[in-house]
Design a protein around this motif. Sequence first.
Motif, mmCIF file in Angstrom:
data_model
loop_
_atom_site.group_PDB
_atom_site.id
_atom_site.type_symbol
_atom_site.label_atom_id
_atom_site.label_comp_id
_atom_site.label_asym_id
_atom_site.label_seq_id
_atom_site.Cartn_x
_atom_site.Cartn_y
_atom_site.Cartn_z
ATOM 1 N N ILE A 175 76.369 4.545 -72.341
ATOM 2 C CA ILE A 175 75.045 4.705 -72.679
ATOM 3 C C ILE A 175 74.976 5.656 -73.940
ATOM 4 N N TYR A 176 75.878 6.707 -74.042
ATOM 5 C CA TYR A 176 75.776 7.754 -74.886
ATOM 6 C C TYR A 176 76.356 7.423 -76.161
ATOM 7 N N ASP A 177 77.400 6.464 -76.232
ATOM 8 C CA ASP A 177 78.251 5.996 -77.615
ATOM 9 C C ASP A 177 77.358 4.817 -78.134
ATOM 10 N N SER A 178 76.968 5.061 -79.149
ATOM 11 C CA SER A 178 76.320 3.692 -79.922
ATOM 12 C C SER A 178 77.247 2.562 -80.142
ATOM 13 N N HIS A 179 78.272 2.891 -80.449
ATOM 14 C CA HIS A 179 79.453 2.037 -80.770
ATOM 15 C C HIS A 179 79.790 0.963 -79.635
ATOM 16 N N LEU A 180 79.408 1.253 -78.409
ATOM 17 C CA LEU A 180 79.689 0.605 -77.177
ATOM 18 C C LEU A 180 78.319 -0.321 -76.865
ATOM 19 N N HIS A 181 77.238 -0.158 -77.515
ATOM 20 C CA HIS A 181 76.207 -0.984 -77.375
ATOM 21 C C HIS A 181 76.159 -2.488 -77.877
ATOM 22 N N THR A 182 77.128 -3.144 -76.935
ATOM 23 C CA THR A 182 77.415 -4.632 -77.108
ATOM 24 C C THR A 182 77.205 -5.204 -75.957
ATOM 25 N N PRO A 183 77.173 -6.569 -75.752
ATOM 26 C CA PRO A 183 76.949 -7.377 -74.496
ATOM 27 C C PRO A 183 78.210 -6.905 -73.777
ATOM 28 N N MET A 184 79.211 -6.793 -73.830
ATOM 29 C CA MET A 184 80.379 -6.711 -73.198
ATOM 30 C C MET A 184 80.297 -5.368 -72.346
ATOM 31 N N TYR A 185 79.854 -4.277 -72.871
ATOM 32 C CA TYR A 185 79.942 -3.321 -72.420
ATOM 33 C C TYR A 185 78.249 -2.912 -71.916
ATOM 34 N N PHE A 186 77.423 -3.615 -72.163
ATOM 35 C CA PHE A 186 76.373 -3.798 -71.447
ATOM 36 C C PHE A 186 76.596 -4.311 -69.706
ATOM 37 N N PHE A 187 77.390 -5.512 -69.923
ATOM 38 C CA PHE A 187 77.784 -6.042 -68.683
ATOM 39 C C PHE A 187 78.605 -5.037 -67.835
ATOM 40 N N LEU A 233 78.075 -11.761 -61.726
ATOM 41 C CA LEU A 233 77.938 -11.017 -62.639
ATOM 42 C C LEU A 233 79.349 -11.210 -63.403
ATOM 43 N N LEU A 234 80.417 -11.392 -62.633
ATOM 44 C CA LEU A 234 81.634 -11.420 -63.046
ATOM 45 C C LEU A 234 81.683 -12.920 -63.845
ATOM 46 N N GLY A 235 81.106 -13.821 -63.465
ATOM 47 C CA GLY A 235 80.977 -15.181 -64.123
ATOM 48 C C GLY A 235 80.237 -14.889 -65.461
ATOM 49 N N MET A 236 79.053 -14.131 -65.426
ATOM 50 C CA MET A 236 78.555 -13.800 -66.592
ATOM 51 C C MET A 236 79.219 -13.160 -67.683
ATOM 52 N N MET A 237 80.210 -12.369 -67.366
ATOM 53 C CA MET A 237 81.183 -11.911 -68.274
ATOM 54 C C MET A 237 82.073 -12.452 -68.749
ATOM 55 N N ALA A 238 82.316 -13.532 -67.916
ATOM 56 C CA ALA A 238 83.555 -14.522 -68.467
ATOM 57 C C ALA A 238 83.088 -15.440 -69.715
ATOM 58 N N LEU A 239 81.670 -15.768 -69.319
ATOM 59 C CA LEU A 239 80.888 -16.536 -70.303
ATOM 60 C C LEU A 239 80.774 -15.793 -71.720
ATOM 61 N N ASP A 240 80.477 -14.301 -71.635
ATOM 62 C CA ASP A 240 80.612 -13.628 -72.915
ATOM 63 C C ASP A 240 82.178 -13.597 -73.504
ATOM 64 N N ARG A 241 82.937 -13.294 -72.671
ATOM 65 C CA ARG A 241 84.410 -13.438 -73.613
ATOM 66 C C ARG A 241 84.607 -15.083 -73.926
ATOM 67 N N TYR A 242 84.165 -15.881 -73.329
ATOM 68 C CA TYR A 242 84.331 -17.305 -73.958
ATOM 69 C C TYR A 242 83.769 -17.467 -75.171
ATOM 70 N N VAL A 243 82.497 -16.717 -75.392
ATOM 71 C CA VAL A 243 81.738 -16.887 -76.662
ATOM 72 C C VAL A 243 82.313 -16.038 -77.628
ATOM 73 N N ALA A 244 82.757 -14.827 -77.485
ATOM 74 C CA ALA A 244 83.343 -13.838 -78.187
ATOM 75 C C ALA A 244 84.778 -14.480 -78.866
ATOM 76 N N ASN A 247 91.322 -0.537 -72.837
ATOM 77 C CA ASN A 247 90.357 -0.634 -73.899
ATOM 78 C C ASN A 247 90.419 0.437 -74.687
ATOM 79 N N LYS A 248 90.804 0.485 -75.936
ATOM 80 C CA LYS A 248 90.780 1.312 -77.044
ATOM 81 C C LYS A 248 89.454 2.076 -77.259
ATOM 82 N N ASP A 249 88.599 1.159 -77.262
ATOM 83 C CA ASP A 249 87.109 1.632 -77.721
ATOM 84 C C ASP A 249 86.778 2.374 -76.599
ATOM 85 N N VAL A 250 87.030 2.353 -75.326
ATOM 86 C CA VAL A 250 86.568 3.303 -74.048
ATOM 87 C C VAL A 250 87.041 4.323 -74.320
ATOM 88 N N LYS A 251 88.379 4.257 -74.279
ATOM 89 C CA LYS A 251 89.386 5.639 -74.448
ATOM 90 C C LYS A 251 88.899 6.480 -75.342
#
Length: 320
Positions: free
Chosen positions: A50-62, A114-125, A300-304
């Motif tokens: 929530i705090y880091d704007s760089h993580l405001h993407t679909p993957m991190y929203f899920f 939700l895990l299925g939705m996250m897989a679809l997100d990774r598929y598109v990415a 995940n380097k972005d999260v770290k």
Amino acid sequence: MERTNDSMVTEFVLVGLSAHPRLQTVLFVLVLWMYLMILLGNGILISVIIYDSHLHTPMYFFLCNLSFLDICYTSSSVPLILDSFLIVRKTISFSGCMVQMFLSFSMGVTECVLLGMMALDRYVAICYPLRYPVIMSKGAYVPMAAVSWVIGLADSVVQTSLAMRLPFCANNVISHFVCEILAILKLACTDISINVISMAGSNLIALVIPLLVISISYIFIVSTILRIPSTEGKRKAFSTCSAHLTVVTIFYGTIFFMYAKPKSKNPTSTDNQDIFEVLISLFYGVMTPMLNPLIYSLRNKDVKAAVMNTLGRKCFSDGI
């Protein structure tokens, strides 16, 4: 056993591991520590996203939804589990049992979808990287997460409503820490064919379909990654979905092990098998939510980087 005039059970007894007091003491400390780690780890992950704007993407929203879901799921059962460790004869009212079962079941189904939705997100990415921002816009990923919650709640309403209509007149002793739906159905003293059919439909929605979506998505993902010419490109592509794949493996692997393994026919091994099943159930309910934030942060380097930036800013502000 307490009953009303029409022979309906008004309370249940949760057995758990009451026959093994020493083991209960050890598990109380262990489960309490795990629960605190779940609250801390997932709470930090949610705050950072929530705090880091760089993580405001679909993957991190899920991922934020998954962390919040893990907190809700464990909070619906762990306090009851801890309480059962401290009380010799743990009882819970019929209504309390149904509420706890509703919450746990809805959170479990929601996580599967939700895990299925996250897989679809990774598929598109991975498979459509240039079109990813357009396909996975806010108008797409927010409804995807909302649908996961709606399916979980709706499915739980159906299963809980059907369970509440059953007469429980044989006994009221549940061989579990919590009001697990399969353990509840075993106590019914009437035909549960409708419940079995309904549960089969629920398994199709919550387990089979999401698992098919995940499997098919990763078939295309792996196929796409293998076509990337550079080794570095392959490594980066795989690193974006390795955490999700690890979580899926642990989550579905534990479910499969719990419900698909054969039952022992040897009476002398029944007690040991019951203990083993209870421990596996604890692993599923507590260990997996505790591991999720660790898996996503360590892989995940972005999260770290976001965690380190957040902690650095906090330390800097405290110093000022």
